[in-house]
Scaffold this motif. Structure first.
Motif: not given
Length: 390
Positions: A1-12, A371-376, A381-382, A384-388
């Motif tokens: 999950m830490a390798d999840m790609m950053k979403p390409a589209q932000r909310p307008a 558009a916000l949901l993939p960013w959440l 994931a980011q 959680s990875a930083a905590r570990r």
């Protein structure tokens, strides 16, 4: 999950604050060119603009002619406290509290007004008090929608038509997104900065006939400051409810509110506003249903807000987290989205349990929420990875 790609589209429009809330779609300062500025608000045209705001409020909210509508100082807080200070004390009062603002009204009544015949019916964040325990021979003070808990009353069926006391309802995050039963509500308050994305500092106070009767038949034992006084010589000051405000309003804010009301009317009125909020809340609910790390703070679907949607980490997500980590993780998610410009002001209210709060009112576009949901997911994931890795 830490390798999840950053979403390409932000909310307008990444504005998801629960107050002040996003402006109406397409808003620009040019909409306010018609504001009545540099003149007295008591001039004929100034009073006409204030009356226009009142009339549109009645039309869009479908407020019966039996109820009076006034523009008052100090946002929803001012409107609620005008009612509490002016009307309470005539009989005992039941105070309902299941989140921060309801707790605030308890403080006002118990610690400031010091009413001795006050019952407090409380529930933890995420639940409602036992509504069947409310005594309607007494006055009742409650929030319709708990802005900081995401819990709302499902309807007004628990309020009897033949009640003896007054019902005083703080509806600031419910008005224009949830149907209010004005026949069951003697006092209703809200601010412009919520569902219609208006500017702050002004409140609306709606009085039914029973509230007017209380004002004209009862004088509190304590002094009332000028901005709370609604009667003179034992009679209601009718001008307050015709655009003659107690103190000087911002006509720029008045114009902004009028433009939001005109937008709402053109959209289809109250039903259209409710439908937009419902669709927005459903987009969040559908994501929660398929996402193992998050859940609603509101336990019962029937009492979940369609405006201030409050979320918390799931039991699965917190299984191996310390209390400090459970508090830090949602803050890290909110901070990451803020830094990325993908979503602003989505952290839980300061007095609420750790989590996220996403505004879903009618001025928010469903496409922006989706558009916000993939960013959440990515921010979780980011974090959680930083905590570990720490």
């Amino acid at each position: 999950m830490a390798d999840m790609m950053k979403p390409a589209q932000r909310p307008a429009n990444p504005l998801f604050s629960s107050g002040p809330c996003a402006k109406i779609p397409g808003w620009t300062p040019d909409l306010l060119k018609s504001a009545f500025l540099g003149r007295s608000h008591r001039a004929k045209d100034g009073k006409a603009r204030l009356k226009r705001a009142i009339d549109l409020t009645r039309e869009v909210l479908e407020i019966p002619e039996t109820h009076l509508i006034g523009i008052v100082p100090a946002s929803d807080t001012g409107a609620v406290e005008m009612a509490l200070w002016s009307m309470l004390g005539a009989r005992g009062v039941d105070l309902l509290a299941w989140e921060s603002f309801g707790e605030g009204w308890v403080t006002d009544v118990v610690k400031q007004l010091k009413l001795t015949d006050a019952r407090v019916l409380k529930a933890d964040y995420g639940a409602l008090p036992d509504l069947s325990a409310v005594d309607f021979t007494r006055d009742v003070v409650f929030t319709w929608n708990g802005t900081t808990s995401g819990v709302r009353v499902p309807d007004a069926s628990w309020i009897p038509a033949d009640r003896q006391g007054l019902t005083i309802c703080d509806a600031t995050s419910a008005a224009f997104a949830q149907r209010l039963d004005f026949a069951k509500l003697d006092v209703v308050t809200f601010s412009w900065q919520k569902v219609l994305g208006g500017e702050a500092a002004h409140g609306i106070l709606i009085l039914g006939p029973r509230a007017v009767e209380r004002l004209e038949s009862y004088t509190p034992a304590w002094p009332l400051p000028k901005i709370f006084r609604m009667t003179k010589g034992g009679k209601l000051i009718a001008g307050i409810f015709e655009g003659e405000t107690i103190n000087t309003p911002s006509m720029l804010c008045v114009e902004d509110y009028i433009k939001a009301l005109e937008w709402a009317k053109a959209l289809g009125g109250l039903e259209a506003l409710i439908a937009r909020a419902d669709a927005n809340a459903k987009a969040i609910a559908d994501w929660v249903a398929r996402t193992p790390w998050i859940e609603h703070l509101a336990k019962e679907p029937a009492t979940r807000s369609n405006t201030s949607v409050c979320l918390k980490l799931s039991q699965e997500a917190v299984a191996d987290l310390s209390p400090e980590e459970q508090a830090a993780l949602p803050k890290a998610i909110a901070a990451t989205l803020d830094k990325e410009g993908a979503g602003y002001d989505i952290g839980a209210y300061r007095d609420a349990p750790p989590g996220l709060r996403i505004w879903c009112g009618a001025t928010v576009e469903q496409a922006d929420l989706e558009a916000l949901l993939p960013w959440l997911d990515w921010a979780y994931a980011q974090a959680s990875a930083a905590r570990r890795a720490a």
